[in-house]
Scaffold this motif. Structure first.
Motif, PDB file in Angstrom:
ATOM      1  N   ASN A   1      -9.766   7.174  -1.396  1.00 12.13           N
ATOM      2  CA  ASN A   1     -10.678   6.421  -2.258  1.00 12.13           C
ATOM      3  C   ASN A   1     -11.717   7.397  -2.817  1.00 12.13           C
ATOM      4  OD1 ASN A   1     -12.592   4.767  -3.457  1.00 12.13           O
ATOM      5  ND2 ASN A   1     -12.556   3.247  -1.816  1.00 12.13           N
ATOM      6  N   PRO A   2     -11.627   7.751  -4.083  1.00 16.93           N
ATOM      7  CA  PRO A   2     -12.518   8.774  -4.639  1.00 16.93           C
ATOM      8  C   PRO A   2     -13.950   8.310  -4.934  1.00 16.93           C
ATOM      9  CG  PRO A   2     -11.047   7.977  -6.337  1.00 16.93           C
ATOM     10  CD  PRO A   2     -10.619   7.313  -5.048  1.00 16.93           C
ATOM     11  N   LYS A   3     -14.255   7.028  -4.738  1.00 14.32           N
ATOM     12  CA  LYS A   3     -15.630   6.568  -4.973  1.00 14.32           C
ATOM     13  C   LYS A   3     -16.572   7.309  -4.034  1.00 14.32           C
ATOM     14  CE  LYS A   3     -14.602   1.975  -6.661  1.00 14.32           C
ATOM     15  NZ  LYS A   3     -14.737   0.542  -6.427  1.00 14.32           N
ATOM     16  N   ALA A   4     -17.685   7.798  -4.602  1.00 11.92           N
ATOM     17  CA  ALA A   4     -18.587   8.628  -3.808  1.00 11.92           C
ATOM     18  C   ALA A   4     -19.998   8.575  -4.365  1.00 11.92           C
ATOM     19  CB  ALA A   4     -18.088  10.077  -3.814  1.00 11.92           C
ATOM     20  N   CYS A   5     -20.932   9.045  -3.555  1.00  7.58           N
ATOM     21  CA  CYS A   5     -22.286   9.273  -4.025  1.00  7.58           C
ATOM     22  C   CYS A   5     -22.833  10.494  -3.302  1.00  7.58           C
ATOM     23  CB  CYS A   5     -23.189   8.055  -3.815  1.00  7.58           C
ATOM     24  SG  CYS A   5     -23.595   7.693  -2.117  1.00  7.58           S
ATOM     25  N   ILE A   6     -23.831  11.112  -3.897  1.00  6.42           N
ATOM     26  CA  ILE A   6     -24.550  12.188  -3.220  1.00  6.42           C
ATOM     27  C   ILE A   6     -26.037  11.883  -3.348  1.00  6.42           C
ATOM     28  CG2 ILE A   6     -22.777  13.963  -3.379  1.00  6.42           C
ATOM     29  CD1 ILE A   6     -24.092  15.101  -5.798  1.00  6.42           C
ATOM     30  N   TYR A   7     -26.802  12.328  -2.344  1.00  6.23           N
ATOM     31  CA  TYR A   7     -28.217  12.006  -2.286  1.00  6.23           C
ATOM     32  C   TYR A   7     -28.996  13.247  -1.887  1.00  6.23           C
ATOM     33  CZ  TYR A   7     -32.427   9.259  -1.332  1.00  6.23           C
ATOM     34  OH  TYR A   7     -33.697   8.736  -1.372  1.00  6.23           O
TER      35      TYR A   7
ATOM     36  N   VAL B   1     -29.945  20.676   1.429  1.00  3.02           N
ATOM     37  CA  VAL B   1     -28.997  19.751   2.062  1.00  3.02           C
ATOM     38  C   VAL B   1     -28.676  18.630   1.085  1.00  3.02           C
ATOM     39  CG1 VAL B   1     -28.720  18.071   3.938  1.00  3.02           C
ATOM     40  CG2 VAL B   1     -29.844  20.251   4.387  1.00  3.02           C
ATOM     41  N   ALA B   2     -27.431  18.188   1.118  1.00  3.36           N
ATOM     42  CA  ALA B   2     -26.999  17.029   0.336  1.00  3.36           C
ATOM     43  C   ALA B   2     -26.365  16.039   1.285  1.00  3.36           C
ATOM     44  CB  ALA B   2     -25.981  17.457  -0.726  1.00  3.36           C
ATOM     45  N   LEU B   3     -26.611  14.771   1.064  1.00  2.00           N
ATOM     46  CA  LEU B   3     -25.942  13.721   1.831  1.00  2.00           C
ATOM     47  C   LEU B   3     -24.810  13.195   0.967  1.00  2.00           C
ATOM     48  CD1 LEU B   3     -29.097  11.902   3.220  1.00  2.00           C
ATOM     49  CD2 LEU B   3     -27.687  13.609   4.361  1.00  2.00           C
ATOM     50  N   LEU B   4     -23.590  13.216   1.494  1.00  2.00           N
ATOM     51  CA  LEU B   4     -22.418  12.769   0.741  1.00  2.00           C
ATOM     52  C   LEU B   4     -21.942  11.445   1.291  1.00  2.00           C
ATOM     53  CD1 LEU B   4     -22.525  15.858   0.171  1.00  2.00           C
ATOM     54  CD2 LEU B   4     -20.062  15.760  -0.052  1.00  2.00           C
TER      55      LEU B   4
ATOM     56  N   PHE C   1     -33.163  14.591  -1.185  1.00  2.00           N
ATOM     57  CA  PHE C   1     -34.502  14.037  -0.962  1.00  2.00           C
ATOM     58  C   PHE C   1     -35.482  15.105  -0.500  1.00  2.00           C
ATOM     59  CE2 PHE C   1     -32.584  14.004   3.162  1.00  2.00           C
ATOM     60  CZ  PHE C   1     -33.620  14.244   4.052  1.00  2.00           C
ATOM     61  N   ARG C   2     -36.761  14.754  -0.613  1.00  2.99           N
ATOM     62  CA  ARG C   2     -37.849  15.565  -0.059  1.00  2.99           C
ATOM     63  C   ARG C   2     -38.897  14.601   0.462  1.00  2.99           C
ATOM     64  NH1 ARG C   2     -40.189  18.787  -4.292  1.00  2.99           N
ATOM     65  NH2 ARG C   2     -41.349  16.925  -4.839  1.00  2.99           N
ATOM     66  N   LYS C   3     -39.254  14.798   1.706  1.00  2.00           N
ATOM     67  CA  LYS C   3     -40.315  14.002   2.309  1.00  2.00           C
ATOM     68  C   LYS C   3     -41.540  14.889   2.451  1.00  2.00           C
ATOM     69  CE  LYS C   3     -41.708  11.580   6.465  1.00  2.00           C
ATOM     70  NZ  LYS C   3     -43.034  12.164   6.354  1.00  2.00           N
ATOM     71  N   GLY C   4     -42.578  14.542   1.721  1.00  2.00           N
ATOM     72  CA  GLY C   4     -43.841  15.259   1.837  1.00  2.00           C
ATOM     73  C   GLY C   4     -44.729  14.580   2.865  1.00  2.00           C
ATOM     74  N   LEU C   5     -45.948  15.013   2.964  1.00  4.66           N
ATOM     75  CA  LEU C   5     -46.877  14.401   3.914  1.00  4.66           C
ATOM     76  C   LEU C   5     -47.166  12.951   3.563  1.00  4.66           C
ATOM     77  CD1 LEU C   5     -49.406  17.322   4.467  1.00  4.66           C
ATOM     78  CD2 LEU C   5     -47.668  16.465   6.055  1.00  4.66           C
ATOM     79  N   ILE C   6     -47.339  12.673   2.272  1.00  2.67           N
ATOM     80  CA  ILE C   6     -47.643  11.300   1.869  1.00  2.67           C
ATOM     81  C   ILE C   6     -46.752  10.801   0.736  1.00  2.67           C
ATOM     82  CG2 ILE C   6     -50.036  11.294   2.667  1.00  2.67           C
ATOM     83  CD1 ILE C   6     -50.852  11.932  -0.240  1.00  2.67           C
ATOM     84  N   SER C   7     -45.812  11.602   0.303  1.00  2.00           N
ATOM     85  CA  SER C   7     -44.942  11.151  -0.776  1.00  2.00           C
ATOM     86  C   SER C   7     -43.479  11.421  -0.428  1.00  2.00           C
ATOM     87  CB  SER C   7     -45.295  11.851  -2.088  1.00  2.00           C
ATOM     88  OG  SER C   7     -44.961  13.219  -2.011  1.00  2.00           O
ATOM     89  N   TYR C   8     -42.612  10.753  -1.144  1.00  2.00           N
ATOM     90  CA  TYR C   8     -41.179  10.861  -0.917  1.00  2.00           C
ATOM     91  C   TYR C   8     -40.488  10.871  -2.279  1.00  2.00           C
ATOM     92  CZ  TYR C   8     -36.500   9.759   0.790  1.00  2.00           C
ATOM     93  OH  TYR C   8     -35.165   9.808   1.081  1.00  2.00           O
ATOM     94  N   THR C   9     -39.528  11.766  -2.443  1.00  2.00           N
ATOM     95  CA  THR C   9     -38.742  11.834  -3.672  1.00  2.00           C
ATOM     96  C   THR C   9     -37.274  11.789  -3.290  1.00  2.00           C
ATOM     97  OG1 THR C   9     -40.428  13.236  -4.689  1.00  2.00           O
ATOM     98  CG2 THR C   9     -38.261  13.176  -5.764  1.00  2.00           C
ATOM     99  N   GLY C  10     -36.488  11.007  -4.011  1.00  2.00           N
ATOM    100  CA  GLY C  10     -35.062  10.930  -3.755  1.00  2.00           C
ATOM    101  C   GLY C  10     -34.261  10.787  -5.033  1.00  2.00           C
ATOM    102  N   VAL C  11     -33.084  11.365  -5.044  1.00  2.00           N
ATOM    103  CA  VAL C  11     -32.163  11.250  -6.180  1.00  2.00           C
ATOM    104  C   VAL C  11     -30.794  10.897  -5.635  1.00  2.00           C
ATOM    105  CG1 VAL C  11     -30.986  12.466  -8.057  1.00  2.00           C
ATOM    106  CG2 VAL C  11     -33.409  12.929  -7.591  1.00  2.00           C
ATOM    107  N   MET C  12     -30.251   9.771  -6.085  1.00  2.00           N
ATOM    108  CA  MET C  12     -28.895   9.380  -5.735  1.00  2.00           C
ATOM    109  C   MET C  12     -28.042   9.463  -6.995  1.00  2.00           C
ATOM    110  SD  MET C  12     -27.234   5.812  -4.322  1.00  2.00           S
ATOM    111  CE  MET C  12     -27.754   4.929  -5.780  1.00  2.00           C
ATOM    112  N   LEU C  13     -26.881  10.068  -6.853  1.00  2.00           N
ATOM    113  CA  LEU C  13     -25.918  10.136  -7.947  1.00  2.00           C
ATOM    114  C   LEU C  13     -24.655   9.424  -7.521  1.00  2.00           C
ATOM    115  CD1 LEU C  13     -26.531  13.876  -8.788  1.00  2.00           C
ATOM    116  CD2 LEU C  13     -27.178  11.928 -10.219  1.00  2.00           C
ATOM    117  N   ARG C  14     -24.131   8.548  -8.394  1.00  2.00           N
ATOM    118  CA  ARG C  14     -22.897   7.812  -8.130  1.00  2.00           C
ATOM    119  C   ARG C  14     -21.781   8.386  -8.989  1.00  2.00           C
ATOM    120  NH1 ARG C  14     -26.302   4.220 -10.161  1.00  2.00           N
ATOM    121  NH2 ARG C  14     -27.647   3.114  -8.732  1.00  2.00           N
ATOM    122  N   GLY C  15     -20.573   8.406  -8.429  1.00  7.45           N
ATOM    123  CA  GLY C  15     -19.445   8.908  -9.203  1.00  7.45           C
ATOM    124  C   GLY C  15     -18.182   8.976  -8.377  1.00  7.45           C
TER     125      GLY C  15
END
Length: 139
Positions: free
Chosen positions: A61-67, A15-18, A69-83
């Motif tokens: 308005n073409p400004k955008a980002c995509i995000y 999944v991607a969040l736009l 992520f992964r939520k583990g039991l005790i950790s969280y990872t996320g990547v946001m890209l702007r463009g």
């Protein structure tokens, strides 16, 4: 953080969040299936409807980002890209992204006038993992 590892992480997400900007300048967010195609961390291609609210916002308005992520039991990872997000209606590009089951969304098939492709081009990003963040440029 190595960009190679960031790309691998992004490719593993389903999944991607736009993010888009509406006519009042307010941010909007939408969950979509993962990109159909990626070229490194620079270009991302999504299939969608030309008539969709988010698509209409990108046309204005073409400004955008995509995000991603992964939520583990005790950790969280996320990547946001702007463009920027481009709405692509060229048949060649639509043909490349088309999948067999897409007719359930577009009754006229790959030539359906409501079928289009969103092309996101990243300029920069932000990586988060275990309480640490890092900004990076996308080349």
């Amino acid at each position: 953080m190595k960009l190679m590892n960031v790309e691998k992480f992004v490719r593993s997400r389903k999944v991607a969040l736009l993010g888009s900007v509406d006519e009042n300048g307010a941010p909007n967010i939408k969950a979509m299936l993962a990109p159909r195609q990626m070229i490194g961390l620079k270009e991302f291609y999504f299939s969608t409807n030309l008539s969709a609210l988010r698509t209409q916002q990108y046309l204005k308005n073409p400004k955008a980002c995509i995000y991603f992520f992964r939520k583990g039991l005790i950790s969280y990872t996320g990547v946001m890209l702007r463009g920027t997000m481009e709405v692509v209606t060229e048949q060649e590009v639509k043909n490349l992204l088309w999948r067999k089951g897409d007719t359930r969304f577009y009754k006229y098939g790959v030539t359906d006038p409501d079928y289009c492709v969103l092309k996101f081009t990243a300029e920069s990003g932000r990586y988060y993992k275990d309480f640490k963040t890092e900004e990076f440029e996308v080349k």
